[in-house]
Design an enzyme around this catalytic site. Structure first.
Site, PDB file in Angstrom:
ATOM      1  CG  HIS A 122      34.816  46.885  38.318  1.00  9.78           C
ATOM      2  ND1 HIS A 122      36.025  47.540  38.465  1.00  9.78           N
ATOM      3  CD2 HIS A 122      34.759  46.493  37.018  1.00  9.78           C
ATOM      4  CE1 HIS A 122      36.668  47.527  37.309  1.00  9.78           C
ATOM      5  NE2 HIS A 122      35.909  46.903  36.413  1.00  9.78           N
TER       6      HIS A 122
ATOM      7  CB  CYS B 255      37.206  50.976  38.251  1.00  9.23           C
ATOM      8  SG  CYS B 255      36.148  50.966  39.716  1.00  9.23           S
TER       9      CYS B 255
END
Length: 530
Positions: free
Chosen positions: A334, A89
């Site tokens: 994230h 990510c």
């Protein structure tokens, strides 16, 4: 570690479905091949860095700069989402911010570098050119970034997005330089990447004893902001350029009066970049823990108060991308990003998910990296896109992809990738009224070459009949030609507008005059495409 519970709200869904394709930029380049490329800009002797008179000898050593091309083929809308290959990510969020950097994207779309690249192996500029072109020309799709983008960086675990961002920028800068190892220091500051992201610091020390002044100039590609005591980006910038007193043990050794004397040190921006990368220092260098606090950042930022020359007008920047980290440490959490398409709409780029959002949602994030561009540059590139050609018809890239594949493979080794999986590309369908359906039938009825009883023209060749129609009850198993005849008879009401797409299910609903009003509960023919 990807934590879905950390996602922030405030957006609405943009793409109703995603189309996953393999890592092949052919479809993107097909469009470029069909249009004329912009002419290469001539070399310019103008130096955008306003150096002082005492730096004139250095200025003469700088290589002449190329003018960045304005591409009229850059799509105004948002492009593709990026597939997460496992703890990537950080890579996806960084790549999306670079993809929507107007000067970089327009240069990549011009294909100017790959046409002149002399490197025998893949270089980062060629790899980024393929990725950016492919991503911008694949709206509604999910693409897989090339493994070459993170080669030598990704180790199969969560990494820092800012580190990967600067790793990529530095690799692109090195790709702009000649192949030999010995490169002049000043040549590194005149590359394409430095034209886009680069600026120059001015560190000035003033001796309080003899009032002598010493200036030092250093290039930069990003600006790190300490947010420990700052509540906004503006406060962090003010602290950055605040004069520092040098006295006591930190007293300055003046080269003019040859004494250790108190002095004043001021750090300012001598030249500001076209694209400003502001990094908010959220992570501890020792523990990696995150400073989770809200730091306000504006949509428009005036950098003039932080420049060394104060006699000019405002230097306004506009926000176009935000890189966000959700989590409590640099070792987990994230990453996702927000980007502003050339049409002016903001989008949240969360790996494969692309969602439209408002500027209010963008400005409410705990930002990690902020991307600003000079307002004049943004308007210049937006005007270039608005004067571009009309959008292509749906499916045009599929028609021309095969014709351009051979030429694309000859361009550069970095542009080669596996073939696109045609089964994953969805076809667009168009609704039609009964009147619209009848009209072409009457027009085509008189054409002798058109046989309405020929089922091959409307059904794919790989159709398998699972359930036979209601006419099978009157047949015998040893008459296959009679079954085929009745199947052809039942297809008279089907047209090319109702042709079955590969990979979908369809049913024959047409009825002949003989069976009207009878056997209403009999089975319809169900077709499966193999």
């Amino acid at each position: 570690m990807e934590d879905d519970s950390l996602y922030l709200g405030g957006e609405w869904q943009f793409n109703h479905f995603s189309k996953l394709t393999s890592s092949r930029p052919d479809a993107a380049f097909a469009e470029i091949q069909r249009t004329s490329l912009p002419e290469k800009s001539p070399l310019s002797s103008e130096a955008r860095v306003d150096l002082c008179d005492d730096l004139a000898p250095v200025a003469r050593q700088l290589a002449p700069r190329k003018k960045l091309p304005l591409s009229s083929r850059r799509p105004a809308a948002v492009g593709a989402g990026l597939q997460n290959m496992g703890n990537t990510c950080y890579e996806n969020a960084s790549l999306q911010c670079l993809t929507y950097t107007p000067p970089l994207a327009n240069y990549m779309l011009s294909r100017e570098h790959s046409q002149t690249c002399q490197r025998p192996k893949c270089c980062m500029l060629c790899t980024m050119q393929a990725h950016i072109t492919w991503a911008l020309h694949s709206p509604g799709h999910v693409i897989q970034p090339s493994q070459a983008l993170a080669a030598g960086f990704h180790r199969g675990k969560q990494e820092d997005a800012h580190e990967f961002l600067m790793f990529t920028v530095d690799a692109m800068k090195k790709a702009c330089l000649p192949g030999h190892k010995q490169v002049d220091h000043h040549s590194k500051d005149t590359t394409l990447i430095h034209q886009i992201f680069g600026g120059c610091w001015r560190s000035q020390i003033k001796c309080l004893h003899c009032h002598g002044i010493s200036d030092t100039f250093d290039p930069y590609l990003d600006i790190a902001l300490d947010i420990q005591a700052a509540q906004s980006v503006k406060q962090a910038l003010e602290q950055l350029v605040k004069p520092e007193e040098l006295n006591g043990e930190n007293a300055y050794h003046c080269g003019l009066c040859l004494q250790r004397a108190p002095a004043s040190k001021t750090l300012t921006l001598h030249t500001s970049a076209k694209v400003l990368i502001l990094v908010l220092k959220r992570f501890s260098d020792v523990t990696g823990n995150k400073l989770a606090k809200n730091v306000q950042y504006p949509e428009c930022l005036d950098m003039q108060p932080y420049m060394s020359q104060q006699n000019t007008g405002p230097l306004v920047y506009v926000l176009y991308a935000v890189l966000v980290h959700a989590g409590w440490s640099c070792h987990d959490g994230h990453y996702f990003s927000y980007v502003k398409a050339q049409e002016g709409q903001w989008y949240k780029m969360d790996d494969a998910k692309v969602t439209a959002c408002s500027i209010t949602s963008v400005l409410s994030q705990q930002a990690y990296v902020l991307f600003y561009i000079q307002k004049s540059e943004w308007e210049r590139h937006s005007e270039s896109v608005s004067r571009g050609r009309e959008p292509r018809a749906l499916g045009a890239e599929d028609t021309d992809r095969r014709a351009t594949q051979g030429e694309l493979k000859r361009d550069h080794p970095c542009l080669q990738a596996p073939e696109l999986d045609e089964r994953l590309v969805e076809r667009a369908t168009q609704e039609s009224t009964l009147d619209h359906w009848k009209f072409p039938q009457e027009q085509n009825k008189t054409k002798p070459e058109f046989n309405v009883r020929k089922v091959e023209g409307t059904l794919p060749p790989n159709v398998l009949v699972i359930h036979q129609s209601k006419y099978k009850c009157g047949m015998k198993n040893h008459h296959p030609e009679q079954q085929s005849s009745l199947l052809n008879l039942s297809s008279t009401t089907r047209t090319d507008q109702e042709s079955v797409n590969t990979g979908t299910l369809a049913s024959l609903q047409g009825r002949t005059r003989r069976s009207k009003g009878k056997n209403k509960h009999s089975k319809r023919a169900l077709l499966v495409c193999q």
